[in-house]
Design a protein around this motif. Structure first.
Motif, short mmCIF file in Angstrom:
data_model
loop_
_atom_site.label_atom_id
_atom_site.label_comp_id
_atom_site.label_asym_id
_atom_site.label_seq_id
_atom_site.Cartn_x
_atom_site.Cartn_y
_atom_site.Cartn_z
N ASP A 1 0.82 -1.20 0.00
CA ASP A 1 0.00 0.00 0.00
C ASP A 1 0.86 1.26 0.00
O ASP A 1 1.81 1.39 0.78
N VAL B 1 -6.95 -1.91 -1.54
CA VAL B 1 -8.41 -1.72 -1.56
C VAL B 1 -9.09 -3.04 -1.20
O VAL B 1 -9.66 -3.73 -2.04
N THR C 1 -12.62 -4.00 -7.53
CA THR C 1 -13.08 -3.15 -6.42
C THR C 1 -14.14 -2.17 -6.89
O THR C 1 -15.25 -2.13 -6.35
N GLN D 1 -14.59 -2.52 5.10
CA GLN D 1 -13.37 -2.49 4.28
C GLN D 1 -13.66 -1.97 2.87
O GLN D 1 -12.94 -1.13 2.34
N SER E 1 -12.36 1.40 1.08
CA SER E 1 -11.62 1.31 -0.18
C SER E 1 -12.21 2.23 -1.24
O SER E 1 -11.49 2.92 -1.97
N LYS F 1 -11.26 5.76 -0.62
CA LYS F 1 -9.90 6.02 -1.10
C LYS F 1 -9.92 6.37 -2.59
O LYS F 1 -9.32 7.36 -3.03
#
Length: 251
Positions: A99, A115, A142, A158, A162, A165
């Motif tokens: 990451d 992600v 994703t 999660q 993600s 982000k």
């Protein structure tokens, strides 16, 4: 043979039922993203007289890594870039990343974004180049056009984090998901927001493209912010409700 260009270009190779293998071409070199199978990719590269420089792997599922080992037998110099947390499930990786790592490939800077959600240790690749002001995202499974990945290993929290982000990237970012799911996703979205003009108009445009044998992709983050209900979810509770609804929805 492709016309040589100083800028890079990204081409789709449609395989299996709905997978898209993206091929990023710069001059005589190519980078392949998530090759499901090898034969059509190898044929395409050879027909265009391209050298395979690297393979980017977003996660371990077979419809994303199934063609990699045969491709690196044909081009043994090609790097296989994958999460260092996936050495067991992607054991043939040769360039391990984590990451926020940044590396350079084909005259471009690539940032790794972890992600999690669809799987544990899923990564996305974000490419930016200030000189030409382009931004490219390979999100794997994703973020889809109009949707997001199913939660096969991760949690709603999660996946929500993600997507947040990815939603923080510039709105001009072009998004190259690994599956052609746009029409289905937008039809689902209309069942929840039947008067949303942005979704209605986008679905018409997408269906016109598909009827002509084109892919609906890439998308842009700007388009997704208008029409992707998952990306627009205000909080984790809203996201969780949407994901459950989509999981049980039948087209």
């Amino acid at each position: 043979m492709l016309e040589k260009k100083s800028e890079f270009t990204i081409y789709p190779i449609t395989v299996l039922q709905d997978n898209i293998v993206w091929v990023w071409v710069h001059n005589c070199n190519a980078v392949v993203v998530d090759p499901s199978i090898s034969e059509p990719v190898e044929k395409w590269l050879l027909e265009k007289n391209l050298s395979l420089k690297a393979i980017l792997q977003t996660h371990h599922h077979d419809d994303h890594i199934g063609g990699t080992q045969k491709l690196i037998k044909r081009w043994p110099q090609a790097k296989v870039v994958a999460s260092k947390k996936e050495l067991k499930r992607i054991p043939f990786q040769t360039f391990s990343v984590g990451d926020n790592d940044v590396f350079h490939l084909m005259d471009s800077e690539i940032k790794v974004i972890e992600v999690n959600g669809h799987t544990n240790n899923h990564i996305a690749f974000y490419i930016s180049k200030e000189a030409t002001k382009y931004n490219i995202l390979f999100p794997g499974d994703t973020l889809f056009s109009g949707g997001c990945g199913r939660l096969l290993e991760g949690t709603p929290t999660q996946m929500f984090e993600s997507l947040c982000k990815l939603n923080s990237l510039p709105k001009s970012t072009k998004i190259y998901p690994a599956h052609e799911y746009t029409e289905n996703n937008l039809k689902w979205a209309l069942t929840l927001e039947p008067t949303n003009l942005s979704i209605i108009e986008r679905l018409k445009l997408i269906q016109n493209k598909l009827q002509k044998g084109m892919t609906s992709l890439p998308s842009t983050l700007s388009e997704e912010r208008k029409t992707n209900l998952f990306l627009r979810a205000e909080n984790i509770d809203k996201f969780t409700m949407l994901r459950r609804h989509k999981d049980s929805w039948k087209c």
